[in-house]
Design a protein around this motif. Structure first.
Motif, PDB file in Angstrom:
ATOM      1  N   VAL A 699      48.477  42.475 -47.217  1.00 52.74           N
ATOM      2  CA  VAL A 699      47.858  41.200 -46.881  1.00 52.74           C
ATOM      3  C   VAL A 699      46.868  40.842 -47.991  1.00 52.74           C
ATOM      4  CG1 VAL A 699      46.485  39.914 -45.206  1.00 52.74           C
ATOM      5  CG2 VAL A 699      48.079  41.676 -44.413  1.00 52.74           C
ATOM      6  N   ASP A 700      47.026  39.657 -48.586  1.00 54.72           N
ATOM      7  CA  ASP A 700      46.082  39.208 -49.614  1.00 54.72           C
ATOM      8  C   ASP A 700      44.715  38.964 -48.994  1.00 54.72           C
ATOM      9  OD1 ASP A 700      47.932  39.349 -51.610  1.00 54.72           O
ATOM     10  OD2 ASP A 700      48.504  37.244 -51.515  1.00 54.72           O
ATOM     11  N   VAL A 701      43.671  39.294 -49.755  1.00 52.02           N
ATOM     12  CA  VAL A 701      42.295  39.150 -49.290  1.00 52.02           C
ATOM     13  C   VAL A 701      41.624  38.031 -50.071  1.00 52.02           C
ATOM     14  CG1 VAL A 701      40.061  40.285 -49.053  1.00 52.02           C
ATOM     15  CG2 VAL A 701      42.154  41.572 -48.617  1.00 52.02           C
ATOM     16  N   PHE A 702      40.889  37.174 -49.358  1.00 46.89           N
ATOM     17  CA  PHE A 702      40.171  36.057 -49.962  1.00 46.89           C
ATOM     18  C   PHE A 702      38.677  36.274 -49.762  1.00 46.89           C
ATOM     19  CE2 PHE A 702      44.313  34.539 -48.578  1.00 46.89           C
ATOM     20  CZ  PHE A 702      44.810  33.983 -49.752  1.00 46.89           C
ATOM     21  N   GLU A 703      37.965  36.397 -50.860  1.00 47.58           N
ATOM     22  CA  GLU A 703      36.536  36.684 -50.795  1.00 47.58           C
ATOM     23  C   GLU A 703      35.737  35.411 -50.561  1.00 47.58           C
ATOM     24  OE1 GLU A 703      35.692  38.600 -54.466  1.00 47.58           O
ATOM     25  OE2 GLU A 703      36.293  40.580 -53.736  1.00 47.58           O
ATOM     26  N   VAL A 704      34.749  35.528 -49.633  1.00 48.23           N
ATOM     27  CA  VAL A 704      33.845  34.425 -49.338  1.00 48.23           C
ATOM     28  C   VAL A 704      32.423  34.968 -49.309  1.00 48.23           C
ATOM     29  CG1 VAL A 704      35.558  33.105 -48.044  1.00 48.23           C
ATOM     30  CG2 VAL A 704      34.099  34.718 -46.849  1.00 48.23           C
ATOM     31  N   ALA A 705      31.461  34.110 -49.612  1.00 53.02           N
ATOM     32  CA  ALA A 705      30.046  34.493 -49.620  1.00 53.02           C
ATOM     33  C   ALA A 705      29.361  33.892 -48.400  1.00 53.02           C
ATOM     34  CB  ALA A 705      29.362  34.017 -50.891  1.00 53.02           C
ATOM     35  N   VAL A 706      28.589  34.727 -47.689  1.00 51.55           N
ATOM     36  CA  VAL A 706      27.885  34.303 -46.483  1.00 51.55           C
ATOM     37  C   VAL A 706      26.406  34.157 -46.819  1.00 51.55           C
ATOM     38  CG1 VAL A 706      27.313  34.882 -44.108  1.00 51.55           C
ATOM     39  CG2 VAL A 706      29.561  35.474 -45.018  1.00 51.55           C
ATOM     40  N   GLN A 707      25.869  32.975 -46.589  1.00 49.39           N
ATOM     41  CA  GLN A 707      24.450  32.728 -46.799  1.00 49.39           C
ATOM     42  C   GLN A 707      23.741  32.705 -45.448  1.00 49.39           C
ATOM     43  OE1 GLN A 707      23.938  29.143 -49.083  1.00 49.39           O
ATOM     44  NE2 GLN A 707      24.468  30.119 -51.016  1.00 49.39           N
ATOM     45  N   VAL A 708      22.605  33.434 -45.356  1.00 46.01           N
ATOM     46  CA  VAL A 708      21.842  33.527 -44.110  1.00 46.01           C
ATOM     47  C   VAL A 708      20.449  32.968 -44.341  1.00 46.01           C
ATOM     48  CG1 VAL A 708      23.164  35.518 -43.317  1.00 46.01           C
ATOM     49  CG2 VAL A 708      21.099  35.876 -44.671  1.00 46.01           C
ATOM     50  N   GLU A 709      19.738  32.768 -43.223  1.00 45.36           N
ATOM     51  CA  GLU A 709      18.383  32.246 -43.333  1.00 45.36           C
ATOM     52  C   GLU A 709      17.476  33.266 -44.027  1.00 45.36           C
ATOM     53  OE1 GLU A 709      16.395  31.838 -39.579  1.00 45.36           O
ATOM     54  OE2 GLU A 709      17.752  33.271 -38.632  1.00 45.36           O
ATOM     55  N   GLY A 710      16.386  32.791 -44.601  1.00 45.12           N
ATOM     56  CA  GLY A 710      15.501  33.643 -45.366  1.00 45.12           C
ATOM     57  C   GLY A 710      14.691  34.596 -44.518  1.00 45.12           C
ATOM     58  N   SER A 711      14.365  35.729 -45.120  1.00 49.87           N
ATOM     59  CA  SER A 711      13.551  36.741 -44.444  1.00 49.87           C
ATOM     60  C   SER A 711      12.878  37.600 -45.502  1.00 49.87           C
ATOM     61  CB  SER A 711      14.416  37.612 -43.523  1.00 49.87           C
ATOM     62  OG  SER A 711      13.672  38.688 -43.004  1.00 49.87           O
ATOM     63  N   GLY A 712      11.625  37.994 -45.228  1.00 55.06           N
ATOM     64  CA  GLY A 712      10.917  38.875 -46.143  1.00 55.06           C
ATOM     65  C   GLY A 712      11.033  40.334 -45.788  1.00 55.06           C
ATOM     66  N   SER A 713      11.916  40.674 -44.839  1.00 51.37           N
ATOM     67  CA  SER A 713      12.022  42.052 -44.361  1.00 51.37           C
ATOM     68  C   SER A 713      13.144  42.829 -45.025  1.00 51.37           C
ATOM     69  CB  SER A 713      12.242  42.055 -42.839  1.00 51.37           C
ATOM     70  OG  SER A 713      11.182  41.400 -42.178  1.00 51.37           O
ATOM     71  N   TRP A 714      13.849  42.222 -45.955  1.00 47.80           N
ATOM     72  CA  TRP A 714      14.925  42.957 -46.617  1.00 47.80           C
ATOM     73  C   TRP A 714      14.317  44.095 -47.451  1.00 47.80           C
ATOM     74  CZ3 TRP A 714      19.939  42.336 -45.579  1.00 47.80           C
ATOM     75  CH2 TRP A 714      20.368  41.128 -45.005  1.00 47.80           C
ATOM     76  N   PRO A 715      14.907  45.277 -47.387  1.00 50.87           N
ATOM     77  CA  PRO A 715      14.384  46.395 -48.203  1.00 50.87           C
ATOM     78  C   PRO A 715      14.694  46.178 -49.670  1.00 50.87           C
ATOM     79  CG  PRO A 715      16.373  47.058 -47.033  1.00 50.87           C
ATOM     80  CD  PRO A 715      16.017  45.698 -46.510  1.00 50.87           C
ATOM     81  N   ARG A 716      13.873  46.784 -50.539  1.00 48.26           N
ATOM     82  CA  ARG A 716      14.053  46.645 -51.968  1.00 48.26           C
ATOM     83  C   ARG A 716      14.829  47.809 -52.574  1.00 48.26           C
ATOM     84  NH1 ARG A 716      13.331  41.714 -53.320  1.00 48.26           N
ATOM     85  NH2 ARG A 716      12.847  42.366 -55.464  1.00 48.26           N
ATOM     86  N   GLU A 717      14.875  48.920 -51.862  1.00 50.44           N
ATOM     87  CA  GLU A 717      15.572  50.090 -52.368  1.00 50.44           C
ATOM     88  C   GLU A 717      17.078  49.908 -52.162  1.00 50.44           C
ATOM     89  OE1 GLU A 717      17.211  52.942 -50.998  1.00 50.44           O
ATOM     90  OE2 GLU A 717      17.248  53.844 -53.023  1.00 50.44           O
ATOM     91  N   PHE A 758      45.443  35.109 -42.149  1.00 51.38           N
ATOM     92  CA  PHE A 758      44.811  35.368 -43.436  1.00 51.38           C
ATOM     93  C   PHE A 758      43.702  36.392 -43.274  1.00 51.38           C
ATOM     94  CE2 PHE A 758      46.369  30.992 -43.611  1.00 51.38           C
ATOM     95  CZ  PHE A 758      47.171  31.045 -44.744  1.00 51.38           C
ATOM     96  N   ALA A 759      43.405  37.095 -44.359  1.00 52.88           N
ATOM     97  CA  ALA A 759      42.334  38.082 -44.378  1.00 52.88           C
ATOM     98  C   ALA A 759      41.216  37.565 -45.280  1.00 52.88           C
ATOM     99  CB  ALA A 759      42.847  39.427 -44.890  1.00 52.88           C
ATOM    100  N   PHE A 760      40.016  37.446 -44.719  1.00 53.08           N
ATOM    101  CA  PHE A 760      38.850  36.962 -45.450  1.00 53.08           C
ATOM    102  C   PHE A 760      37.846  38.104 -45.596  1.00 53.08           C
ATOM    103  CE2 PHE A 760      40.689  33.331 -43.248  1.00 53.08           C
ATOM    104  CZ  PHE A 760      40.809  32.407 -44.281  1.00 53.08           C
ATOM    105  N   ARG A 761      37.411  38.337 -46.796  1.00 54.85           N
ATOM    106  CA  ARG A 761      36.429  39.379 -47.070  1.00 54.85           C
ATOM    107  C   ARG A 761      35.052  38.744 -47.235  1.00 54.85           C
ATOM    108  NH1 ARG A 761      38.262  44.061 -50.842  1.00 54.85           N
ATOM    109  NH2 ARG A 761      39.260  44.484 -48.820  1.00 54.85           N
ATOM    110  N   LEU A 762      34.145  39.011 -46.301  1.00 55.39           N
ATOM    111  CA  LEU A 762      32.821  38.415 -46.277  1.00 55.39           C
ATOM    112  C   LEU A 762      31.846  39.267 -47.078  1.00 55.39           C
ATOM    113  CD1 LEU A 762      34.277  36.895 -43.985  1.00 55.39           C
ATOM    114  CD2 LEU A 762      32.179  37.033 -42.643  1.00 55.39           C
TER     115      LEU A 762
END
Length: 971
Positions: A699-717, A758-762
């Motif tokens: 099955v062919d894979v189609f890459e897509v980018a997911v944008q989410v709301e902002g947050s300051g809690s994402w780790p930096r490591e 279809f197969a979508f890669r998020l």
């Protein structure tokens, strides 16, 4: 030395011009040592033409000759006398002659004035003058064939300025070391015919006047007599050679810089196909325009050649240039000009599309020039001005950048040659074989003021303008003449050295000069309106306009009531069997075919190039009704992506709300010719298992980018960030399963979602939340982040190009289809092919932005075939983000890497990848690139033949393309 002189000397622009003119103009040494002796020999010999009589009626059985084609029955024999004068005229004497042909050097014009005693009082009627003129030319050629210095076998006959009535002879030297050819131009004294008889409002063809008296009347009170301005103009032109030479010589003597400016404009116009064709101005007209602009004060008398050239471009680019009748600025005082202009409105302007008259207002220099040619001249002048202005944006102190910009501008202005196949979005071929009457085919000039093929061509253009309206920006008629033919040799002419001839003998006969029984119309489309599915006509209450609309469209016109209550005539294209919604690019072809078949004579064959390569975008070649095209395939994939995107944005109770789902795979943008079909194993909405046949194991894979709301809690490591993204993907997968029943497969880096076959890669889009530098230390992680960033940037830019240019997606599909048909898909990245296509839509070029898929594909092939990838990087300046300084830095980087051997074979620079590290670092190799270039050169020649060649040959060529995709000489 002032700043301007310092700038020019440092940039080398003057040196470039001097080198160009040194190659295109004849040097004084060659002129004096090699050309002048041959020209003097020709002139001296023509002054000694022996007096004799040429029997015209006796040449009827000598093959298809000129005298049979004009049909002047009253001229049976012509008395030949020595000429009144023989003079060198034209650009050679003014030192502005351009070397068009390297093999034969410059062309020297020699005007031979025929004596008045050859003509009777009414020889201006019914081609009698043209018959005697041709017979005199025949005697001149026979006389020159007796010279040892003349190559008799190489003598050619061609129409003067495309006019079949007026043959001229081209004589070549027997010594090939003499770099010239001599054009023999029969001329006429101004006092041979009364000026009143050569009024353009008169009818001087009795076959057109249908039996009216010889002394036909002017238009006023003529009782319906049709004027013959084109015919009369052809006689007037022969009376003005000496006057024009005197005028130009005085102007160039007073201001020598005009000679350089005239040469530059000739080279510029020739390379852009704006001159030296039957419907465009020639070099003489451009020189006269320059003189007129100087005398009228629009150009400075103190400017040098380049400044005059640039100022002339500004005048040519004006929307008012030649928008109304123009009179040559001459010796007449200003008090006489209003009288001349008022005379033009009555005697000249009604008969010609464009008017640039001599100072007396009796002769139109642009009689054969179409209005569309002037529109093209304005457009190319604007493009050239933009190019010059872009090179002027550099600071005077930055000399290196100015050299780069000036070199680019100079190459595009004076060295690059445009191709007719790349100049238009579509070409309409009309074949008239079988639909011309027998009299028109046997005597094409006897019954008409213009050639019937030219008349039908103009009729076709007028019909298309009226029917296609704002779908088109420009229509240009091309009627290719059989320009050059050798003389027909008689039995008496078998011995070249025979010195004596009986009074009625002829050693040669002038051949018939005729046009092909077909013509071509070049079309520039308006991208915004060309795909419109409805043409709205006048309201039903406007009886006359409605009747005119129905007469134009015939059965295609229908009366419709709209929701706002309007009742109008309309022509609908949506839902037609041949123009379904996925093939709206064929609307212009269908409309043109319908209009021309309706309004041209029965039997005319019409072929348009809009849909010439459509078969290549169908699975199976489009040979069966079940074959799906790229539009149908893409619509299924895009529909599934849109539904999944909407479903994901509606998911509730996620840690962070999803704002957008963006396509990263270019197949989701419609840039792939054959995207994957729905798979039976890919989630809900997938097609049923086929009863027969095999199922694809992958099955062919189609890459897509997911944008989410902002947050300051994402780790930096890095590891913590990766684990957090995996947890988010698990949450999203669970919500999709519980809310919509959509299966998914989460991993540490992405989420695979299976929906509608279809197969979508998020992938989680983090570029707006993190700094540009990747938060990782390993080489693999750095490479992964860099690839992700460039892929998203590339997808965004391709999406913007698709939105700006409606044909960009279909051009990419054809380009990838061409690469795949030669089994080269593994040799070059798909995104590199997309950038090559993008280069045809952005940046400076000789051509406007393509508005048809065949035009864009032809320019992609031409770019790949002609760009010097070894010496120059390909800069694709998307959205004009790169400045001149950036481009200079790219060139420096390219030169450094190329000299060190680290530069890729295909160096494509973009704003997000200035060092060409993303798509061409590993492939293509140098050998693969050379293979692609060789294939592109063969395809470029084939496409040129298909687009502008005879359309019957185009059809057979297209069939051969469908039969064998590995035929490298064709595809």
């Amino acid at each position: 030395m002032d700043t301007a002189d310092l700038t020019e000397s440092l940039t080398g622009y003057a040196l470039q011009r001097a080198e160009l003119l040194g190659e295109m103009l004849l040097s004084d040494e060659d002129r004096e040592a090699r050309v002048d002796p041959f020209v003097r020999r020709i002139v001296d010999s023509l002054r000694e033409v022996e007096e004799r009589i040429i029997s015209v009626s006796g040449q009827e059985n000598c093959g298809p000759n000129f005298f049979a084609s004009v049909g002047a029955a009253k001229v049976t024999e012509v008395a030949v006398f020595r000429p009144n004068s023989v003079e060198v005229v034209g650009s050679y004497l003014l030192r502005t002659a351009i070397i068009f042909d390297e093999d034969f050097g410059v062309s020297v014009d020699v005007a031979v004035e025929m004596p008045a005693k050859m003509f009777l009082e009414k020889d201006y009627l019914d081609h009698r003058y043209h018959c005697k003129r041709a017979a005199y030319l025949q005697a001149l050629v026979e006389h020159l064939h007796g010279l040892d210095e003349v190559d008799a076998d190489a003598t050619l006959i061609e129409p003067f300025l495309g006019d079949m009535r007026k043959p001229i002879a081209i004589v070549y030297p027997s010594q090939r070391s003499t770099p010239c050819s001599v054009r023999i131009l029969p001329a006429l004294g101004k006092d041979v015919f009364a000026a009143a008889k050569l009024d353009l409002r008169r009818c001087n063809l009795r076959t057109v006047a249908s039996g009216h008296p010889d002394n036909g009347q002017t238009v006023e009170g003529s009782g319906g007599i049709v004027p013959t301005p084109t015919y009369t103009q052809s006689i007037l032109e022969d009376t003005c050679f000496r006057d024009h030479l005197k005028l130009l010589h005085e102007a160039l003597t007073a201001q020598p810089a005009l000679a350089e400016a005239a040469a530059l404009i000739k080279i510029w116009a020739m390379n852009r196909r704006l001159a030296y064709t039957p419907t465009t101005p020639n070099g003489f007209v451009f020189t006269m325009l320059l003189v007129h602009l100087v005398r009228s004060g629009k150009l400075s008398v103190h400017a040098d050649g380049y400044q005059l050239f640039r100022s002339a471009m500004e005048v040519f680019a004006s929307d008012t240039f030649l928008g109304s009748s123009v009179v040559m600025s001459g010796s007449l005082g200003s008090s006489s000009r209003p009288t001349i202009l008022s005379k033009l409105k009555v005697s000249v302007a009604p008969f010609f599309e464009t008017v640039f008259a001599n100072s007396e207002g009796t002769l139109n220099f642009l009689a054969r020039t179409s209005r569309e040619s002037i529109v093209q001249l304005r457009k190319h002048s604007k493009m050239s001005l933009d190019l010059l202005r872009s090179s002027d944006k550099n600071e005077v102190g930055n000399i290196a950048e100015m050299v780069t910009a000036d070199n680019d501008a100079f190459v595009l202005l004076f060295l690059k040659k445009s191709s007719l196949a790349l100049q238009y979005d579509a070409c309409i071929h009309v074949d008239l074989r079988g639909c011309l009457s027998g009299s028109e085919e046997g005597h094409p000039l006897q019954l008409h003021d213009e050639h019937p093929v030219v008349q039908l061509g103009k009729t076709a253009c007028n019909v298309l303008k009226e029917g296609l309206t704002d779908r088109i920006r420009l229509l240009q008629l091309h009627v290719p003449p059989l320009c050059r033919r050798s003389c027909i040799r008689t039995r008496q002419g078998m011995s070249k050295k025979r010195k004596t001839l009986s009074p009625y003998d002829s050693s040669i006969v002038l051949p018939r000069l005729d046009l092909h029984s077909s013509f071509l119309i070049g079309v520039e489309l308006d991208a915004e309106n060309a795909l419109r599915i409805m043409d709205v006509g006048p309201s039903a209450s406007e009886k006359e306009l409605s009747q005119k609309f129905r007469t134009l469209w015939g059965e295609r016109s229908q009366l419709r009531r709209f929701r706002d209550g309007r009742v109008t005539e309309v022509v609908m294209w949506d839902g037609d069997a041949n123009v379904a919604s996925p093939a709206r690019h064929r609307i212009v072809a269908e409309a043109s075919d319908h209009l021309l078949r309706r309004h041209l004579p029965a039997g005319a064959r019409v072929c348009t190039t809009c849909d010439q390569l459509d078969f290549a975008l169908y699975r199976g070649g489009g040979t069966t009704s079940g074959d799906q095209g790229s539009v149908e395939n893409t619509s299924q994939l895009f529909r599934a992506f849109q539904r999944l995107s909407s479903s994901m944005k509606l998911l509730k109770k996620l840690p962070l709300q999803i704002h957008a789902v963006l396509a990263m795979n270019t197949a989701l943008l419609g840039l792939s010719p054959f995207p994957a079909l729905p798979h039976v194993c890919a989630g809900p909405g997938a097609p049923a298992m086929p009863k027969t046949g095999n199922v694809d194991p992958y099955v062919d894979v189609f890459e897509v980018a997911v944008q989410v709301e902002g947050s300051g809690s994402w780790p930096r490591e890095a590891q913590a960030l990766r684990a957090t993204k995996a947890a988010f993907f698990i949450n999203v997968g669970e919500k999709l399963a519980t809310t919509y029943g959509i299966p998914s497969e989460p991993t540490m880096d992405y989420l695979d979602v299976f929906y509608m076959g279809f197969a979508f890669r998020l992938l989680l889009d983090m570029q707006s939340r993190l700094p540009r530098a990747p938060p990782a230390k390993s080489v693999q992680e750095v490479k992964h982040f860099t690839q992700y960033f460039t892929e998203t940037q590339h997808a965004a830019l391709m999406h913007s190009l698709k939105a700006r240019f409606p044909t960009f997606a279909s051009v990419c599909q054809l380009a990838k289809r061409w690469v795949g048909s030669h089994l080269c898909s593994s040799c070059i990245e798909e995104r590199a092919v997309e950038l090559l296509c993008a280069a045809s839509f952005v940046g400076h070029s000789l051509y406007p932005v393509p508005s048809a898929r065949i035009a864009g594909f032809a320019r992609f092939i031409h770019l790949l075939a002609t760009h010097n990838f070894d010496q120059d990087p390909l800069v694709v300046n998307l959205n004009e983000e790169m400045t001149t300084s950036d481009i200079k830095a790219v060139r420096k980087t390219f030169d450094s890497r190329r000299s060190s051997g680290t530069a890729p074979a295909l160096f494509i620079c973009t704003p997000y990848d200035v060092e060409s590290l993303s798509w061409t670092r590993e492939r293509p190799s140098r050998g693969d690139l050379n293979t692609l270039i060789s294939l592109a050169k063969a395809a470029d020649q084939a496409l040129t033949t298909c687009i502008v060649g005879n359309f019957a040959e185009s059809s057979s060529r297209a069939a051969r393309e469908k039969e064998n995709v590995l035929d490298e000489d064709i595809l």
